[in-house]
Design a protein around this motif. Structure first.
Motif, PDB file in Angstrom:
ATOM      1  N   LYS A  51       0.836  -1.210   0.000  1.00  0.00           N
ATOM      2  CA  LYS A  51       0.000   0.000   0.000  1.00  0.00           C
ATOM      3  C   LYS A  51       0.871   1.262   0.000  1.00  0.00           C
ATOM      4  N   LYS A  73       2.928   6.448  -6.563  1.00  0.00           N
ATOM      5  CA  LYS A  73       2.954   5.928  -7.940  1.00  0.00           C
ATOM      6  C   LYS A  73       3.949   6.672  -8.817  1.00  0.00           C
ATOM      7  N   GLU A  80      -2.663   0.477 -11.993  1.00  0.00           N
ATOM      8  CA  GLU A  80      -4.112   0.624 -12.190  1.00  0.00           C
ATOM      9  C   GLU A  80      -4.852   0.309 -10.889  1.00  0.00           C
ATOM     10  N   GLU A  81      -6.206   0.308 -10.987  1.00  0.00           N
ATOM     11  CA  GLU A  81      -7.057   0.074  -9.827  1.00  0.00           C
ATOM     12  C   GLU A  81      -6.969  -1.360  -9.329  1.00  0.00           C
ATOM     13  N   GLU A  82      -6.625  -2.279 -10.247  1.00  0.00           N
ATOM     14  CA  GLU A  82      -6.534  -3.676  -9.825  1.00  0.00           C
ATOM     15  C   GLU A  82      -5.462  -3.863  -8.734  1.00  0.00           C
ATOM     16  N   ALA A  97      -4.755  -1.773  -6.265  1.00  0.00           N
ATOM     17  CA  ALA A  97      -5.359  -1.417  -4.982  1.00  0.00           C
ATOM     18  C   ALA A  97      -6.286  -2.513  -4.494  1.00  0.00           C
ATOM     19  N   VAL A  98      -7.031  -3.160  -5.450  1.00  0.00           N
ATOM     20  CA  VAL A  98      -7.930  -4.260  -5.057  1.00  0.00           C
ATOM     21  C   VAL A  98      -7.122  -5.423  -4.489  1.00  0.00           C
TER      22      VAL A  98
END
Length: 679
Positions: free
Chosen positions: A197, A203, A218-220, A222-223
């Motif tokens: 995290k 980034k 990308e957002e993946e 963070a998921v």
């Protein structure tokens, strides 16, 4: 559209059974219930994407959608990377779900040989390698995911231990092996999600290592980090020594994730009811967790407040320590000044004693000479006139010498009085210092140990002062002995002078008798030698000579009277000097008493502390409670608090010039001390 896996209702326990199991567990295992509920909730949420992951599991970075060959190159690459990201995320969900379920079913710490754990690291390695930039070096091209992991050490100082331990492993020779070892250690610390995290929050630093369409950018990403939080439930014990992490081949084993699905309608209804029961159960657990989180937040707020208070107290304590150190330096300077003054006074007294010894030696020599002269005068009776003249001259010299000796004695007395005044000033300064130390000891209770050391040093200094005082007393005793010897010599001189005066009187009586006989002879000669004028003239000349001698004798009598008057004056001066010496002895005794009082004050300061008003609610002697009518009173000797009846006595203490309030016990003790001192 996602396919759901239908679970048989018989395999899932009812809510009532789960509650009974929780009640049956011991109290020591209840603390792990919220963590297990979180793990179950994560596994149930991951079940939603289970069907779609099975469809795309075989297409991890290898197969694209049909019909994409007709599109342009850019759109095809974008679609290809999107599919890769989706497939990797789904595989990550599946691997985490199966790892948590298998770990909870086993109920023990996981080893490196555990197959779901090995597959989890393989999938995570594929996720971190997705979209990595190729770096060119002198050796060749380098493409490793250990580069972005090294940034964690700079961003999070807690990860420095992992980085140093990875670098110190001699078995690791490649960057891939170091990256795998780093992941193992982060999972054992249960901080893998936290470290990743931190990387995602920066980034702009990751852009140096990853492409813009990479999974971590990308957002993946963070998921996946959110899913990794569920792994904190697992306890892993991974041994890095002996494993060949450099040459391991990361191949995904899909056999762990393939399961047979059942499509019967009756079983679907049962699965839905079981899922609903699980949902209600999880909601209750979430409610309990929210309550516990609120309690923990309140505790954190309280701890922050106490921390701020402690920081303020720390700052105040540091300020107090600084002020006390400054006061200690000031006291050291004062002590140095007192030492210098005492050394100067000692030097002055040494010089005075030397001068006194010289004067005593001179007076002794003069007295010896006088004694020899008197002895010669007793032998030489024929030369009375010459001896009288010599005696007069010697008496005049003695007079001057006595005057000089008296002046020297007066100077000595004045100098001794000055030294006594200086000693009094030093005693007053010591009293003031003791009083200041007493007040400061009340205000600075936290620094009692430092002050006890300072008090011990002051006691040594006071002992040194006492030793110097004893030396001064010994010197004064020597001076008194010398004075007594001088008095004895003066008495001897008085006796000798009295003997000389008696001898002079006898001579005067003899001369008177001779004069009477001569007058008779003159009368007889006048009668006999009236005829002889020459003889008469001669006799007249003799009579004139005798008259001149008589006049000289009268002058000598007058001088004797003057000497007697001077003798009386010298007696008066001697008596005054004796009185001055007695007064000096009294002053010395008073100074000794004051020093004893100062010692008692120091002992009292060491043994007693001034009790605060808030700390006492009852009288220490009669144990009665204080009120508006029964007020609090401090004992000035011991510092405790008493009522008016138990502290009605008053006495003069060394630290107070006037009589002050004292309790009954201290009153009796002080009276006993006074009686013992007087005896």
């Amino acid at each position: 559209e996602e396919d759901f896996e239908i679970i048989d209702k018989k395999q899932l326990p009812d809510a009532a059974e789960l509650r009974n199991e929780e009640k049956a567990k011991p109290e020591e295992a209840r603390w792990s219930a919220p963590i297990l509920s979180l793990a179950r909730k994560a596994s149930e949420n991951l079940a939603l994407s289970y069907g779609s992951a099975l469809k795309s599991a075989s297409l991890v970075g290898l197969v694209s959608k049909p019909g994409s060959s007709d599109s342009p190159a850019k759109t095809s690459t974008r679609c290809h990377t999107m599919e890769e990201r989706a497939n990797l995320m789904n595989m990550m969900k599946l691997s985490i779900k199966i790892l948590i379920q298998s770990a909870l079913s086993l109920g023990r710490t996981l080893d490196s040989d555990f197959p779901p754990l090995q597959q989890f690291f393989v999938v995570l390695e594929h996720c971190l390698k997705h979209g990595l930039k190729v770096k060119k070096t002198f050796i060749g091209q380098n493409k490793s995911f250990f580069g972005p992991l090294e940034l964690v050490e700079k961003l999070c100082p807690e990860a420095s231990d992992i980085a140093t331990s990875v670098k110190n492993l001699p078995e690791l020779k490649t960057a891939v092996g170091r990256g795998r070892a780093w992941l193992y250690l982060a999972l054992m610390q249960k901080k893998l999600a936290d470290y990743l995290k931190v990387l995602l929050d920066h980034k702009h630093l990751l852009s140096e290592f990853y492409e813009t369409d990479a999974l971590m950018m990308e957002e993946e990403g963070a998921v996946i980090v959110g899913l990794l939080v569920g792994l904190n439930v697992i306890d892993a014990n991974l041994c890095l020594k002996g494993e060949d992490l450099d040459s391991q081949v990361g191949v995904i084993d899909f056999s762990l994730y393939l399961k047979e699905t059942q499509d019967s309608d009756g079983k679907q209804d049962g699965g839905i009811t079981a899922v609903l029961d699980q949902k209600h159960y999880v909601e209750e657990l979430n409610r309990h967790l929210s309550c516990t989180v609120a309690d923990l937040q309140n505790k954190i707020d309280c701890l922050e407040k106490t921390n701020s208070k402690l920081q303020e107290e720390l700052a105040a304590a540091t300020d107090r320590i600084g002020s006390l150190q400054e006061e200690q330096q000031q006291l050291k300077q004062q002590n140095e000044l007192i030492r210098e003054r005492s050394e100067k006074s000692v030097e002055v007294t040494k010089e005075d004693t030397k001068v006194e010894l010289d004067t005593y030696k001179q007076s002794r020599q003069g007295l010896d000479e006088m004694y020899s002269d008197v002895w010669k005068q007793l032998k030489e009776e024929k030369k009375i006139r010459l001896e009288l003249e010599k005696e007069l001259e010697l008496q005049i010299g003695m007079k001057t010498e006595m005057e000089i000796a008296m002046k020297l004695l007066e100077k000595d007395t004045h100098e001794k009085q000055d030294t006594l005044v200086a000693l009094r000033q030093q005693l007053e300064e010591v009293k003031a210092i003791n009083l200041q130390m007493f007040h400061k000891s009340q205000n600075a209770e936290c620094s009692l140990q430092q002050k006890t050391e300072a008090i011990s040093s002051f006691e040594g200094k006071t002992n040194e002062m006492m030793s110097s005082m004893k030396q001064m007393e010994e010197r004064l005793q020597q001076a008194e002995k010398a004075r007594q010897a001088a008095e004895e010599r003066c008495n001897k001189m008085r006796q000798e002078l009295a003997g000389r005066l008696d001898s002079c009187r006898q001579q005067m009586a003899q001369l008177d008798s001779k004069c009477s006989t001569l007058e008779k002879e003159l009368k007889s000669e006048k009668e006999q030698r009236q005829t002889l004028q020459k003889e008469l003239h001669q006799e007249k000349d003799a009579t004139t000579l005798l008259k001149t001698e008589l006049q000289q004798m009268e002058g000598l009598k007058k001088e004797l009277r003057k000497l007697q008057d001077e003798k009386q004056q010298l007696k008066k001066v001697h008596e005054e000097q004796e009185q001055a010496l007695q007064e000096m002895g009294l002053h010395l005794s008073q100074s000794k008493l004051k020093m004893e009082d100062i010692k008692e004050v120091n002992k009292a300061l060491k043994g007693h502390t001034w009790l605060k008003d808030d700390e006492a609610t009852h009288c220490k002697q009669c144990k009665k409670e204080f009120s508006i009518s029964r007020r609090k009173h401090h004992c000035r000797n011991c510092g405790d608090i008493f009522c008016n009846t138990c502290s009605s006595n008053e006495l003069a203490l060394p630290s107070y010039p006037k009589p002050v309030r004292v309790c009954d016990n201290c009153h009796t003790l002080l009276l006993q001390q006074c009686s013992s001192n007087s005896s």
